[in-house]
Design a protein around this motif. Structure first.
Motif, PDB file in Angstrom:
ATOM      1  N   SER A 573       0.867  -1.396  -0.036  1.00 11.95           N
ATOM      2  CA  SER A 573       0.138   0.047  -0.172  1.00 11.95           C
ATOM      3  C   SER A 573       0.841   1.436   0.003  1.00 11.95           C
ATOM      4  CB  SER A 573      -1.008   0.079   1.108  1.00 11.95           C
ATOM      5  OG  SER A 573      -0.185  -0.053   2.433  1.00 11.95           O
ATOM      6  N   CYS A 574       2.059   1.285   0.588  1.00 11.43           N
ATOM      7  CA  CYS A 574       2.843   2.217   0.653  1.00 11.43           C
ATOM      8  C   CYS A 574       3.712   2.591  -0.544  1.00 11.43           C
ATOM      9  CB  CYS A 574       3.902   2.129   1.822  1.00 11.43           C
ATOM     10  SG  CYS A 574       3.084   2.183   3.485  1.00 11.43           S
ATOM     11  N   PHE A 575       4.129   1.599  -1.239  1.00 16.22           N
ATOM     12  CA  PHE A 575       4.837   1.463  -2.631  1.00 16.22           C
ATOM     13  C   PHE A 575       4.101   0.769  -3.695  1.00 16.22           C
ATOM     14  CE2 PHE A 575       7.783   1.470   0.915  1.00 16.22           C
ATOM     15  CZ  PHE A 575       8.037   2.530   1.008  1.00 16.22           C
ATOM     16  N   PRO A 576       3.030   1.236  -4.093  1.00 13.58           N
ATOM     17  CA  PRO A 576       2.169   0.401  -5.134  1.00 13.58           C
ATOM     18  C   PRO A 576       2.634   0.149  -6.283  1.00 13.58           C
ATOM     19  CG  PRO A 576       1.169   2.749  -4.895  1.00 13.58           C
ATOM     20  CD  PRO A 576       2.555   2.546  -3.789  1.00 13.58           C
ATOM     21  N   GLU A 577       3.817   1.185  -6.589  1.00 15.85           N
ATOM     22  CA  GLU A 577       4.544   1.093  -8.026  1.00 15.85           C
ATOM     23  C   GLU A 577       5.782   0.402  -7.740  1.00 15.85           C
ATOM     24  OE1 GLU A 577       5.381   5.091  -8.938  1.00 15.85           O
ATOM     25  OE2 GLU A 577       3.042   5.742  -9.361  1.00 15.85           O
ATOM     26  N   SER A 578       6.094  -0.144  -6.917  1.00 17.81           N
ATOM     27  CA  SER A 578       7.575  -0.662  -6.810  1.00 17.81           C
ATOM     28  C   SER A 578       6.976  -2.355  -7.441  1.00 17.81           C
ATOM     29  CB  SER A 578       7.731  -0.983  -5.136  1.00 17.81           C
ATOM     30  OG  SER A 578       8.814  -1.966  -5.158  1.00 17.81           O
ATOM     31  N   GLU A 579       8.161  -2.635  -8.383  1.00 16.15           N
ATOM     32  CA  GLU A 579       8.135  -4.038  -8.820  1.00 16.15           C
ATOM     33  C   GLU A 579       8.424  -5.088  -7.654  1.00 16.15           C
ATOM     34  OE1 GLU A 579      11.330  -4.123 -11.473  1.00 16.15           O
ATOM     35  OE2 GLU A 579      10.197  -2.354 -13.018  1.00 16.15           O
ATOM     36  N   MET A 580       9.077  -4.782  -6.661  1.00 17.46           N
ATOM     37  CA  MET A 580       9.249  -5.947  -5.688  1.00 17.46           C
ATOM     38  C   MET A 580       8.084  -6.136  -5.176  1.00 17.46           C
ATOM     39  SD  MET A 580      12.105  -5.364  -2.636  1.00 17.46           S
ATOM     40  CE  MET A 580      13.152  -4.608  -3.639  1.00 17.46           C
ATOM     41  N   PHE A 581       6.926  -5.207  -5.007  1.00 19.55           N
ATOM     42  CA  PHE A 581       5.733  -5.641  -4.125  1.00 19.55           C
ATOM     43  C   PHE A 581       4.743  -5.783  -5.231  1.00 19.55           C
ATOM     44  CE2 PHE A 581       8.410  -3.309  -1.274  1.00 19.55           C
ATOM     45  CZ  PHE A 581       8.728  -4.364  -0.207  1.00 19.55           C
ATOM     46  N   ALA A 582       4.848  -5.767  -6.269  1.00 20.20           N
ATOM     47  CA  ALA A 582       3.640  -5.689  -7.427  1.00 20.20           C
ATOM     48  C   ALA A 582       2.900  -6.755  -7.427  1.00 20.20           C
ATOM     49  CB  ALA A 582       4.259  -5.466  -8.857  1.00 20.20           C
ATOM     50  N   SER A 583       3.320  -8.077  -7.116  1.00 20.41           N
ATOM     51  CA  SER A 583       2.511  -9.224  -7.049  1.00 20.41           C
ATOM     52  C   SER A 583       1.612  -9.269  -5.960  1.00 20.41           C
ATOM     53  CB  SER A 583       3.532 -10.506  -6.878  1.00 20.41           C
ATOM     54  OG  SER A 583       4.372 -10.645  -5.691  1.00 20.41           O
ATOM     55  N   LEU A 584       1.765  -8.366  -4.843  1.00 19.10           N
ATOM     56  CA  LEU A 584       0.794  -8.315  -3.913  1.00 19.10           C
ATOM     57  C   LEU A 584      -0.595  -7.528  -4.122  1.00 19.10           C
ATOM     58  CD1 LEU A 584       3.140  -7.653  -0.887  1.00 19.10           C
ATOM     59  CD2 LEU A 584       2.261  -9.989  -1.584  1.00 19.10           C
ATOM     60  N   SER A 585      -0.756  -7.191  -5.508  1.00 16.01           N
ATOM     61  CA  SER A 585      -2.005  -6.728  -5.777  1.00 16.01           C
ATOM     62  C   SER A 585      -3.185  -7.561  -5.638  1.00 16.01           C
ATOM     63  CB  SER A 585      -2.029  -6.401  -7.176  1.00 16.01           C
ATOM     64  OG  SER A 585      -1.591  -7.330  -8.042  1.00 16.01           O
ATOM     65  N   THR A 586      -3.046  -8.883  -5.884  1.00 15.99           N
ATOM     66  CA  THR A 586      -3.697 -10.055  -5.189  1.00 15.99           C
ATOM     67  C   THR A 586      -3.237 -10.733  -4.066  1.00 15.99           C
ATOM     68  OG1 THR A 586      -4.219 -10.333  -7.459  1.00 15.99           O
ATOM     69  CG2 THR A 586      -4.944 -12.083  -5.976  1.00 15.99           C
ATOM     70  N   LEU A 587      -3.868 -10.227  -2.786  1.00 21.37           N
ATOM     71  CA  LEU A 587      -3.327 -10.704  -1.572  1.00 21.37           C
ATOM     72  C   LEU A 587      -3.647 -12.188  -1.145  1.00 21.37           C
ATOM     73  CD1 LEU A 587      -1.327  -9.878   0.552  1.00 21.37           C
ATOM     74  CD2 LEU A 587      -3.277  -8.961   1.943  1.00 21.37           C
ATOM     75  N   THR A 588      -2.759 -13.278  -1.340  1.00 25.12           N
ATOM     76  CA  THR A 588      -3.115 -14.461  -1.153  1.00 25.12           C
ATOM     77  C   THR A 588      -1.925 -15.092  -0.381  1.00 25.12           C
ATOM     78  OG1 THR A 588      -2.229 -15.186  -3.292  1.00 25.12           O
ATOM     79  CG2 THR A 588      -4.583 -14.867  -3.138  1.00 25.12           C
ATOM     80  N   PRO A 589      -1.885 -16.209   0.258  1.00 29.47           N
ATOM     81  CA  PRO A 589      -0.552 -16.782   0.867  1.00 29.47           C
ATOM     82  C   PRO A 589       0.281 -17.194  -0.261  1.00 29.47           C
ATOM     83  CG  PRO A 589      -2.695 -17.731   1.909  1.00 29.47           C
ATOM     84  CD  PRO A 589      -3.356 -17.003   0.768  1.00 29.47           C
ATOM     85  N   GLU A 590      -0.239 -17.560  -1.095  1.00 28.30           N
ATOM     86  CA  GLU A 590       0.949 -17.879  -2.272  1.00 28.30           C
ATOM     87  C   GLU A 590       1.565 -16.539  -2.753  1.00 28.30           C
ATOM     88  OE1 GLU A 590      -2.257 -18.733  -2.428  1.00 28.30           O
ATOM     89  OE2 GLU A 590      -2.269 -20.838  -1.825  1.00 28.30           O
ATOM     90  N   THR A 591       0.855 -15.618  -3.111  1.00 29.91           N
ATOM     91  CA  THR A 591       1.858 -14.233  -3.669  1.00 29.91           C
ATOM     92  C   THR A 591       2.512 -13.641  -2.540  1.00 29.91           C
ATOM     93  OG1 THR A 591      -0.337 -13.044  -3.069  1.00 29.91           O
ATOM     94  CG2 THR A 591      -0.187 -13.873  -5.410  1.00 29.91           C
ATOM     95  N   LEU A 592       2.039 -13.812  -1.208  1.00 26.28           N
ATOM     96  CA  LEU A 592       2.886 -13.218  -0.227  1.00 26.28           C
ATOM     97  C   LEU A 592       4.102 -14.120  -0.044  1.00 26.28           C
ATOM     98  CD1 LEU A 592       2.913 -11.152   2.039  1.00 26.28           C
ATOM     99  CD2 LEU A 592       1.725 -12.477   3.568  1.00 26.28           C
ATOM    100  N   MET A 593       4.077 -15.344  -0.022  1.00 27.30           N
ATOM    101  CA  MET A 593       5.173 -16.385   0.204  1.00 27.30           C
ATOM    102  C   MET A 593       6.254 -16.133  -1.028  1.00 27.30           C
ATOM    103  SD  MET A 593       5.173 -18.122   2.877  1.00 27.30           S
ATOM    104  CE  MET A 593       6.237 -19.255   2.512  1.00 27.30           C
ATOM    105  N   GLU A 594       5.679 -15.935  -1.981  1.00 31.36           N
ATOM    106  CA  GLU A 594       6.478 -15.618  -3.226  1.00 31.36           C
ATOM    107  C   GLU A 594       7.168 -14.336  -3.193  1.00 31.36           C
ATOM    108  OE1 GLU A 594       4.513 -15.633  -6.921  1.00 31.36           O
ATOM    109  OE2 GLU A 594       3.854 -17.836  -6.758  1.00 31.36           O
TER     110      GLU A 594
END
Length: 1427
Positions: A573-594
């Protein structure tokens, strides 16, 4: 008229033929073909083939030669086309034509070939050459070359025949014609070869069709070359130009005319038949391969040699020596080109020919020295080098001694060239030390040379001994170990990879992620907000996505999984444009673990993240320190390895020195010379302990072998008498220093040997002499500060110089007395002793002068100093006084006038001083304050030492008094008598001379008797003085004799060791005076010898009794057995002294050699090696006397096999093996066989039988000895059931069978069958023709009795003599242990034949020994006579 007409018609016909031939040749319609043999040219050939038309007779040849010469001048070289027949005629009539005609023809042909070589280049470059012109040039070329080569071969054969016929005889003269012709041919031969080379170097191939030179033309030239090479003198230096010309001519043919294969085959063929061509062809092949670039010739030749089988090379005439020499020399000339071909030669290393093995090893050595050396080799070359070294090392153990020796020489060359890798030094040197024990003399010499090369070129410090290197090695090894442990302690902890950590934390993290993403109640939300508030500061610090990722990774590392998950969710939420956290747009256990996995695993690759995760910055400085520490550790490891290698090298050098030092006294002169040279080498390079060998070789200056003596003298001259220095003074200092070091702690024998070399130096007139003497005096007087040892060495060296020049010491006698014999003499008796020895070098005893004796007056300062020092020393307790006293008394008798008076006063003075000291000691002990036991004991000890010294002085004076009378006084009497006779002859007038001439024979006889009687009178006078006057009551020596006897005969009362030793030695010196004194005290002396508790007393007694044996042999003869008894003394020093003394007595024929020599034989197995070597030396010297050991052997065997001695069979075998090695004569062997077989009859125990059988097996038996063994069958046949008798006799048959002739081998086999039959079935049960005849004569009952088995042990063995009816009934008893007689008891049987024995003894005299194979009936007959 008729004859003239015939001649005219004949001439006309010849002109017609000639003209027709000329016209035919002018048209050039024919071709010249080189014939297979010379006669083919006169035969009708094919179409257009040239045929010789006119063979000129020998008488007409000179005129034809003149026409040939004229045509050559007018037409040039093409004249050969018209005058070929003339040259051919010379060849055809070569044996009958004169030498001058052949030489003229040769000269013409050389001009023709040279002319063609000069004219052809212009023709060959012409493009407009017609076929006719080409054919003409080609025919001329082939004709001229053919004639020149064939004539050259002919003249070479003639020259060789002439050289054999006119070979120089004893006078060195040659036949005139042959010598001139040969000399002329040598110069002409060179011209022929140069002409051919000049011609064939042209590109003449274009004259042939398709530029293919016919093979016959090439063969014509090459055959000529090879014919010239067959000359045995071609390898001589004088024929070098010819040899080189042949090589270059063949090189041209190989390169331009395709003669490669032919040359390689011809090289092999000629090497097989001409050994002298090895070096020639080696040079040729090297030239062809280098200068002419034909490298394949080496491969072809080596392949031919490599394909030779071992069987082929083993045949006689195979040329194996020539092949080997060729390979060795070729390897030395082109080692780099030999490397590819070595694989073809390796097969010969496994072959039978040792000559080929040597050659291949030498090729390997040359390759290693000149090609495969240095540090710049590639990996392939290093592999070849290691393989070659391994091969050489294998052949250090070759079965053939010549190969071993040559391989050692190859290694010597490698080491001298510094081509041996450092890693192989230790291994090769160990092998070289092992070769010192080789049986081959050449191998031993080569090993010594190799070891000397190792020492001269070693990379280590050989000046330090292994003991010196031990401490530094331990120190550096400890330091290396500590550095290694320290570095291992600083080693970083193993880092676990992020992927491994992630795999470990993933299960727990997944549970946390699932928990965080589940819906939460209100209470949980409040708690979460409180926890989030506590971590607000940390989250605020993350200002960008990268910093946030680092914080997440840190949370994960410290197991704060919940914080990491929450921060990761918030970061999206703080860095929505960051590529590092881009996969968290869909917040699931799998995406968070990745996302977490990407952040954590990627942090290892991220420099900043890694920087933070390790909580420390990178430290490049520490890494540099680590590299530095690794480098120091590596250096320390190299230092430790170097010290280890140095210690190993030092140990091997020490072992080599010890082994080679023992070789200095071998019988082989060449080995001794190599050992001497080795000692010089190690000394020059300053190797530790090298002086030991230099000292040990010094006694070889007395060697009877001139070569050895010269080698030692040259060695010492090189080491010590050729000093280096800037000026004469420095050289003299160096020379004195080196000689002084050699004399420090040197034995008396070493000093005596060194005298010879130093005396030679001072007698050689060297310009260093005066300076050296000056330096020595400075050292002795103390002008230069030096140690006591070097002062003593200086004074001894002065004495050696005085032997060459008396004035060196005589002019400085006062200095010697004041410095060494003055007031301070009691402080250093050793310096005084050496000074006395030096003064002794000026006496006549050293020079043996024939004039008036050189003696000094009694009142000379020297004698006052000596007597004062001796007398003062008697009452002192100085261990070196006695050696000084002995030398001083000796000097007094050699140098003083009336020495007996001086010594008489000396004895009085010494005795008075001793009595005064005893009196003073008694007064002191009477004092009540000084009566303790300790003071009394010390006083008694002092008195005993002083008394011992006084007795030693008495004995020394007695000995030198006798010596003075028998040598100096007797010599002076002879000299004076001679002078008187000369003076009387001068006073006689001429008339008396005439009478003397008239009665010459009678006068000579009378004068001879007068001279003899005069000498007898003088000798009788000396004996009378010794017998009556020396020990008369008025003589002081007589007063001490009772005291000596009392001390020696009362060992319990006089138990002091020094007193006992001195008294016994002095008594023996007194016994030398006269026979009466000797007889009176001889029993006491032998009692001391046997019962003295001190080994030194027994040893001294042995020496004294040896001297007495020489002086009074008749008195000592009955006591010989007691002297031999000391050979079995329990103390090694006494045994050593006894064997040394007895060796001298026996070898000088003072003692008769008897059976007691068996005691010396026992010392062959003495546990002390030095004693065993002395015993071995005794028998080696005894063996040089005729039949000495042969005569003693039966007695020695009897004594050593005596059961009472108890010697083991192994020891007996060792002794007998050595003794029987001296029996080399066939007649001696035959006689010993008979004697030992007869001893079987008197031997009563099984052990004696076994010893006799073993002795028989040790003999080197021949046919005659075997025949004697068969004849004595009756003596030992009944003993064959014993394995100890059977096995040695069986081994005799095995030895005899080797290399025996068929007929003799059959006899041996038959004898072996007979032995085996008796051994397995018993003598009684063996069926033989003789036994069958005997059994037929006897009754069946007797036969039954004989076949009745008896017990194996303890039974009375039935003898073969029992079965014969002619044998006495007492024959049985004669073979068994004698039964006890009722009347008298038989003594114990001894096996000795050198002492008188009772008649009851079972051992018979030699004359009584039976010579036929009949039972001993004689013994029973003697027994009947006694009864």
């Amino acid at each position: 008229m008729k004859s003239r007409a015939e001649q005219a018609s004949r001439q006309l016909l010849a002109d017609i033929v000639t003209n027709s031939t000329a016209s035919n040749r002018a048209g050039m319609s024919w071709d010249f073909f080189l014939p297979v043999c010379l006669g083919d040219l006169v035969k009708t050939g094919g179409i257009n083939q040239y045929v010789v038309q006119d063979v000129v007779s020998p008488k007409q040849l000179p005129s034809s030669i003149n026409k040939f010469k004229a045509a050559l001048r007018s037409q040039g070289p093409l004249c050969i086309l018209e005058h070929f027949d003339t040259g051919y005629s010379v060849l055809q009539h070569c044996n009958s034509v004169e030498l001058g005609v052949k030489e003229d023809t040769l000269e013409i042909l050389i001009q023709v070939v040279s002319g063609l070589a000069g004219s052809l280049p212009a023709v060959l470059i012409t493009a407009s050459l017609t076929a006719e012109e080409r054919k003409e040039k080609l025919n001329a070329l082939k004709m001229s070359v053919f004639l020149l080569c064939k004539l050259t071969e002919t003249l070479e054969c003639y020259s060789c025949r002439q050289s054999f016929v006119t070979a120089p005889g004893k006078g060195g003269k040659k036949g005139k014609a042959g010598g001139e012709g040969l000399l002329q041919w040598d110069s002409e031969r060179e011209k022929v070869l140069q002409a051919l080379i000049q011609l064939l170097q042209l590109d003449i191939r274009s004259l042939w069709n398709l530029s293919l030179v016919e093979e016959e033309f090439i063969s014509c030239v090459t055959c000529c070359c090879y014919k010239l090479l067959e000359n045995p003198t071609i390898s001589h230096v004088k024929n070098k130009p010819t040899r080189e010309s042949i090589i270059h001519l063949l090189g041209v043919l190989i390169k331009k005319y395709n003669h490669l294969l032919g040359a390689s085959v011809k090289v092999i063929q000629l090497l097989q038949h001409f050994e002298h061509l090895a070096s020639v062809f080696a040079q040729a092949v090297s030239v062809w391969s280098t200068e002419y670039g034909v490298r394949t010739i080496i491969g072809e030749v080596i392949r031919e040699i490599g394909q030779k089988s071992g069987e082929e090379l083993a045949r006689e005439g195979s040329g194996v020596k020539a092949f080997a020499s060729f390979l060795s020399e070729l390897g030395a000339l082109v080692p780099d080109l030999m490397i590819p071909t070595i694989s073809l030669l390796i097969t010969h290393l496994e072959g039978e020919s040792h000559t080929m093995r040597v050659a291949v090893c030498e090729v390997l050595g040359e390759t290693l020295v000149r090609v495969l050396c240095g540090d710049s080799l590639d990996e392939s070359s290093k592999a070849d080098r290691d393989r070659f070294f391994d091969t050489l090392q294998e052949h250090l153990h070759d079965t053939h001694s010549h190969v071993r020796a040559r391989v050692l020489q190859v290694y010597t060359r490698i080491v001298n060239s510094k081509a041996l890798p450092l890693c192989r030094y230790s291994e090769v040197m160990e092998l070289a030390v092992g070769r010192l024990m080789d049986k081959s003399i050449n191998a031993v010499k080569s090993a010594i040379q190799l070891l000397a090369a190792f020492i001269a070129h070693n990379p280590y410090s050989c000046k330090l001994s292994s003991a010196d290197l031990k401490k530094p090695l331990e120190k550096e090894t400890t330091k290396f170990r500590e550095m290694k442990e320290k570095l291992e302690g600083k080693a970083p902890v193993a880092v676990i990879k992020a992927s491994e950590l992630w795999a470990a934390m993933e299960p727990e993290l997944l549970i946390t992620v699932s928990t965080e993403l589940e819906p939460q109640s209100d209470t949980e939300k409040v708690q979460q907000e409180e926890e989030d508030g506590g971590e607000a500061e940390e989250e605020k610090e993350a200002e960008d996505d990268r910093a946030t990722a680092v914080m997440i990774a840190q949370y994960l590392r410290v197991n704060k999984y919940r914080n990491a998950v929450r921060l990761c969710v918030k970061a999206h939420s703080c860095f929505p444009e960051s590529e590092m956290f881009a996969s968290l747009s869909t917040l699931t256990p799998e995406t968070l673990m990745e996302t977490l996995a990407l952040i954590f695993k990627g942090s290892d690759d991220d420099d900043d993240a890694a920087e933070l995760s390790q909580n420390m910055p990178p430290t490049p400085q520490k890494e540099g320190e680590k590299e530095g520490e690794d480098g120091e550790l590596k250096k320390q490891e190299m230092l430790v390895q170097y010290l280890k290698d140095t210690e190993t090298f030092a140990l091997q050098v020490e072992r080599a020195i010890s082994v080679i030092n023992t070789m200095l006294y071998l019988k082989t002169a060449s080995v001794v010379q190599e050992a001497v040279q080795f000692c010089v080498t190690v000394c020059e390079f300053g190797v530790a302990n090298s002086v030991s060998g230099v000292r040990k070789m010094l006694p070889l200056v007395w060697s009877t072998d001139t070569a050895i003596k010269d080698a030692v003298v040259q060695a010492y001259r090189r080491l010590f008498l050729n000093p280096q220095g800037d000026n004469v003074r420095m050289k003299a200092q160096t020379l004195v220093d080196s000689l002084s070091e050699l004399m420090v702690d040197a034995s008396l024998g070493t000093i005596q040997c060194l005298e010879e070399i130093v005396q030679e130096f001072f007698g050689s007139g060297s310009n260093l002499q005066s300076t050296v003497v000056q330096v020595l005096w400075e050292r002795f007087t103390g002008k230069r500060e030096t140690s006591g040892l070097h002062r003593r060495a200086a004074v001894l060296l002065l004495g050696m110089a005085a032997r060459a020049e008396r004035e060196v010491v005589l002019s400085n006698l006062d200095t010697l007395c004041s410095v060494a014999l003055g007031e301070k003499v009691t402080e250093d008796f050793l310096l005084a002793r050496d000074s006395v020895i030096t003064i002794g070098s000026i006496t006549d005893h050293v020079r043996q002068s024939k004039g008036a004796p050189f003696r000094l007056p009694q009142d000379h300062q020297l004698f006052s100093c000596l007597t004062q020092a001796i007398a003062d020393g008697v009452v002192m307790k100085d261990p070196y006084w006695q050696s000084f006293m002995e030398q001083a008394v000796r000097l007094i008798y050699f140098l003083a006038e009336s020495p007996d008076q001086l010594c008489s006063r000396l004895l009085q003075r010494s005795a008075r001083l001793l009595l005064d000291q005893i009196a003073e000691g008694g007064e002191v002990n009477k004092d009540p304050d000084q009566t303790q036991d300790g003071s009394q004991e010390s006083s008694e000890q002092v008195n005993c030492v002083c008394l011992a010294q006084l007795l030693a002085l008495c004995g020394c004076v007695a000995f030198w008094q006798v010596s003075h009378l028998e040598r100096s006084v007797s010599a002076e009497l002879r000299r004076r008598r001679g002078e008187t006779e000369e003076r009387e002859e001068k006073e006689k007038g001429p008339s008396s001379k005439a009478k003397q001439a008239a009665n010459e024979s009678a006068m000579e006889e009378e004068l001879g008797l007068m001279g003899a009687s005069a000498e007898d009178t003088e000798a009788e006078l000396i004996r009378k003085i010794c017998e009556t006057e020396l020990l008369a009551e008025e003589n002081l020596l007589c007063a001490f004799l009772p005291l000596l006897v009392k001390v020696c005969s009362s060992p319990g009362r006089y138990s002091h060791p020094q007193l006992t030793t001195a008294a016994c030695l002095a008594l023996s010196q007194y016994m030398m005076i006269s026979p009466s004194v000797c007889e009176e005290n001889i029993r006491l002396m032998f009692t001391v010898l046997e019962r003295a508790s001190l080994p030194v007393v027994r040893a001294n007694a042995v020496i004294a009794l040896g001297d007495l044996t020489v002086r009074f042999p008749n008195i000592l003869e009955p006591w010989t057995q007691n002297l031999y008894a000391r050979l079995s003394d329990e103390i090694p020093s006494v045994r050593q002294t006894a064997v040394t003394v007895l060796t001298q007595l026996v070898l000088k024929d003072v003692l008769k050699v008897k059976g007691q020599v068996s005691e010396v034989a026992v010392l062959l197995i003495d546990p002390e090696p030095h004693i065993a070597s002395l015993a071995l030396n005794f028998f080696n010297e005894l063996a040089t006397k005729d039949n000495a050991i042969y005569n003693l052997l039966p007695d020695i065997i009897s004594r050593l096999s005596d059961p009472e001695r108890g010697m083991s069979s192994d020891d007996f075998n060792i002794i007998m093996k050595q003794l029987f090695s001296y029996i080399t004569k066939e007649r001696q062997t035959e006689s010993l066989v008979e004697k030992m077989c007869q001893r079987f009859r008197t031997a009563k125990t099984e052990r004696q039988w076994c010893d006799l059988a073993m002795s028989l097996s040790l003999l080197s038996m021949c046919e005659r000895g075997f025949k004697r063994l068969q004849e004595c069958w009756e003596c030992y046949s009944d003993k064959l059931t014993e394995p100890g008798v059977y096995q040695p006799l069986l081994s005799i048959t095995a030895k005899l069978r080797r290399g025996a002739k068929p007929q003799f081998k059959a006899q041996v086999d038959e004898f072996e069958k007979r032995l085996t039959a008796v051994h397995t079935r018993g003598l009684e049960n063996v069926e033989s023709p003789e036994m069958d005849e005997e059994t037929q004569k006897e009754g069946p009952s007797e036969k039954t009795v004989m076949r009745t088995p008896l017990p194996a042990r303890g039974r009375q063995r039935t003898k073969r003599g029992q079965t014969k009816p002619s044998t006495s009934s007492h024959g049985d008893d004669s073979f068994m242990t004698p039964r006890k007689s009722r009347k008298s008891k038989k003594p114990v049987i001894t096996f000795s034949s050198d002492e008188g024995e009772d008649e009851e003894d079972a051992l018979m005299a030699e004359s009584e020994t039976p010579k036929v194979t009949t039972p001993i009936a004689r013994t029973s007959r003697r027994a009947r006579l006694r009864n």
